[in-house]
Design a protein around this motif. Structure first.
Motif, mmCIF file in Angstrom:
data_model
loop_
_atom_site.group_PDB
_atom_site.id
_atom_site.type_symbol
_atom_site.label_atom_id
_atom_site.label_comp_id
_atom_site.label_asym_id
_atom_site.label_seq_id
_atom_site.Cartn_x
_atom_site.Cartn_y
_atom_site.Cartn_z
ATOM 1 N N GLU A 47 0.896 -1.160 0.000
ATOM 2 C CA GLU A 47 0.000 0.000 0.000
ATOM 3 C C GLU A 47 0.932 1.207 0.000
ATOM 4 O OE1 GLU A 47 -1.717 2.771 2.073
ATOM 5 O OE2 GLU A 47 -2.322 2.799 -0.030
ATOM 6 N N LEU A 48 1.143 1.767 -1.192
ATOM 7 C CA LEU A 48 2.235 2.702 -1.392
ATOM 8 C C LEU A 48 2.132 3.950 -0.518
ATOM 9 C CD1 LEU A 48 2.640 2.369 -5.259
ATOM 10 C CD2 LEU A 48 4.036 1.331 -3.463
ATOM 11 N N ALA A 49 0.931 4.455 -0.334
ATOM 12 C CA ALA A 49 0.773 5.655 0.492
ATOM 13 C C ALA A 49 1.226 5.386 1.923
ATOM 14 C CB ALA A 49 -0.677 6.127 0.466
ATOM 15 N N SER A 50 0.885 4.213 2.445
ATOM 16 C CA SER A 50 1.283 3.864 3.807
ATOM 17 C C SER A 50 2.800 3.685 3.910
ATOM 18 C CB SER A 50 0.570 2.575 4.229
ATOM 19 O OG SER A 50 1.005 2.153 5.494
ATOM 20 N N ILE A 51 3.389 3.006 2.912
ATOM 21 C CA ILE A 51 4.844 2.827 2.910
ATOM 22 C C ILE A 51 5.542 4.178 2.847
ATOM 23 C CG2 ILE A 51 6.782 1.931 1.564
ATOM 24 C CD1 ILE A 51 4.978 -0.430 0.796
ATOM 25 N N PHE A 52 5.032 5.076 2.023
ATOM 26 C CA PHE A 52 5.629 6.408 1.896
ATOM 27 C C PHE A 52 5.581 7.155 3.227
ATOM 28 C CE2 PHE A 52 5.590 10.922 1.061
ATOM 29 C CZ PHE A 52 6.553 11.093 0.078
ATOM 30 N N ARG A 53 4.422 7.150 3.885
ATOM 31 C CA ARG A 53 4.295 7.864 5.164
ATOM 32 C C ARG A 53 5.245 7.287 6.210
ATOM 33 N NH1 ARG A 53 -1.248 7.448 3.838
ATOM 34 N NH2 ARG A 53 -1.456 5.659 5.239
ATOM 35 N N ASP A 54 5.299 5.962 6.294
ATOM 36 C CA ASP A 54 6.185 5.339 7.281
ATOM 37 C C ASP A 54 7.645 5.652 6.992
ATOM 38 O OD1 ASP A 54 3.981 4.273 8.513
ATOM 39 O OD2 ASP A 54 4.216 2.266 7.658
ATOM 40 N N LEU A 55 8.017 5.610 5.712
ATOM 41 C CA LEU A 55 9.403 5.890 5.340
ATOM 42 C C LEU A 55 9.764 7.335 5.677
ATOM 43 C CD1 LEU A 55 12.075 5.152 3.989
ATOM 44 C CD2 LEU A 55 11.035 5.730 1.783
ATOM 45 N N GLU A 56 8.890 8.265 5.364
ATOM 46 C CA GLU A 56 9.151 9.674 5.660
ATOM 47 C C GLU A 56 9.364 9.890 7.155
ATOM 48 O OE1 GLU A 56 7.296 13.934 4.237
ATOM 49 O OE2 GLU A 56 5.887 12.305 4.725
ATOM 50 N N LEU A 57 8.518 9.265 7.958
ATOM 51 C CA LEU A 57 8.640 9.394 9.407
ATOM 52 C C LEU A 57 9.939 8.770 9.911
ATOM 53 C CD1 LEU A 57 7.427 10.145 12.169
ATOM 54 C CD2 LEU A 57 6.226 7.941 12.139
ATOM 55 N N ASP A 58 10.264 7.569 9.410
ATOM 56 C CA ASP A 58 11.470 6.872 9.872
ATOM 57 C C ASP A 58 12.737 7.623 9.463
ATOM 58 O OD1 ASP A 58 9.861 4.929 10.938
ATOM 59 O OD2 ASP A 58 10.137 3.496 9.295
ATOM 60 N N LEU A 59 12.754 8.177 8.255
ATOM 61 C CA LEU A 59 13.921 8.934 7.820
ATOM 62 C C LEU A 59 14.098 10.198 8.659
ATOM 63 C CD1 LEU A 59 13.589 8.642 3.931
ATOM 64 C CD2 LEU A 59 15.358 7.599 5.352
ATOM 65 N N GLU A 60 13.017 10.854 8.968
ATOM 66 C CA GLU A 60 13.112 12.054 9.787
ATOM 67 C C GLU A 60 13.621 11.724 11.187
ATOM 68 O OE1 GLU A 60 13.047 15.943 11.068
ATOM 69 O OE2 GLU A 60 13.053 15.083 9.052
#
Length: 341
Positions: A47-60
């Motif tokens: 679920e690309l939107a969920s993966i994107f949100r999680d990745l953005e948070l983890d990178l930050e």
């Protein structure tokens, strides 16, 4: 009688740390006979939107904590075939954190029939640095029997397109697929080596529950490689790739997610990499000794190779003893050079 001195042909490892981002089945135009990304990663369809949100948070969080830097790697799907605008969104996120020093490089995995010059040029301009192609084989019969949807010419063209784009190339091979015949994998390894990719991965085919290949195996229509054959074939393939300076960064599927409990058959072993590398090293030493024309009595071994010289659980000790190099004849040294005397 003069001493023999030689170095290991393996290229030096990369120094960067990889941050893997899994996109199971995302963008994939086919479900291949052997594919079980859900079992391997422990994740269902992306679920690309969920993966994107999680990745953005983890990178930050990683940036704030002062971790890194990392090489960001998008695996598990067909990145170049993701629906618009997802390739651009993921690369835009990577660029943002690259500008802040957390990300140093970006790579993705995809299929050789899902790349072309225009697409690669656009993705490179958006921040992509390296493309790993799931070639699996260059053999037409194997590709056809495995339902890959392309032929060997397409596989080679895809590799050359990545190189011509100026990005780094990775090649993934999957030996032991349906349609396999003696000698095919060694030819695949030679073809891959001739293309001189930056990296290669060798994933011997496994029968995993829930795949079409599992149904073929249950019906007696497919027989996977034995573990012994896998070790021998991969060791020879390693030597071909090392000979042209290719770093082999994976031997066998990693035991991630729920993979191990779903393997029905095939050459999976938790120490496959160590075992294969040890066998390749034995062949290097044996060749050096045979070329020298004398029976050795001692060998200095760089300490880096102490864990693989005799193979997994000392499985190669008798073979070294037959060369005149029993455990008592080996000394581990702080050097990059092997010396046989």
């Amino acid at each position: 009688m003069a001493d023999i001195s030689f170095t290991h042909p393996e290229p030096p490892p990369a120094s960067s740390r990889v941050w893997p981002v899994f996109l199971p089945f995302a963008g994939c135009p086919y479900r291949c006979l052997f594919c079980a990304q859900d079992k391997q990663t422990g994740q269902g369809t992306a679920e690309l939107a969920s993966i994107f949100r999680d990745l953005e948070l983890d990178l930050e969080q990683a940036r704030v904590a002062g971790r890194g830097p990392y090489e960001l790697a998008f695996y598990g799907g067909t990145f170049t075939a993701l629906p618009v605008p997802w390739p651009e969104r993921f690369l835009g996120l990577a660029v943002r954190f690259r500008e802040q020093g957390l990300v140093t490089r970006v790579r993705c995995s995809t299929r050789p029939d899902c790349v072309d010059a225009a697409l690669l040029s656009r993705l490179k301009a958006q921040g992509l640095d390296m493309v790993e192609l799931g070639v699996q084989s260059f053999d037409d019969a194997i590709l056809r029997a495995s339902g890959r949807g392309y032929d060997g010419v397409t596989a080679r063209r895809g590799c050359m397109a990545v190189q011509e784009s100026g990005m780094g190339l990775g090649i993934q091979l999957l030996p032991g697929l349906p349609g396999d015949r003696p000698g095919v994998f060694q030819e695949d390894a030679r073809l891959a080596a001739a293309l001189k990719p930056e990296v290669a991965r060798l994933y011997p085919c496994l029968v995993i529950r829930g795949t079409p290949l599992a149904a073929m195996w249950e019906q007696g229509d497919y027989a996977p490689w034995t573990l012994d054959r896998t070790r021998e074939e991969l060791a020879l393939g390693l030597l071909s790739l090392w000979d042209t300076g290719v770093r082999v960064i994976r031997l066998g599927l990693p035991p991630e997610g729920t993979l191990a409990e779903h393997i029905l058959a095939g050459p999976w072993h938790p120490a496959l990499g160590q075992s294969v590398r040890g066998l390749a090293l034995l062949e290097i030493v044996r060749t050096q000794v045979e070329n020298a024309g004398f029976t050795p009595t001692a060998m200095d071994v760089p300490r880096r190779y102490q864990g693989e010289l005799f193979g997994h659980a000392n499985e190669l000790a008798e073979k070294y003893a037959a060369l005149g190099l029993g455990a008592g004849a080996v000394r581990y040294v702080d050097s990059t050079v092997f010396t046989v005397r």
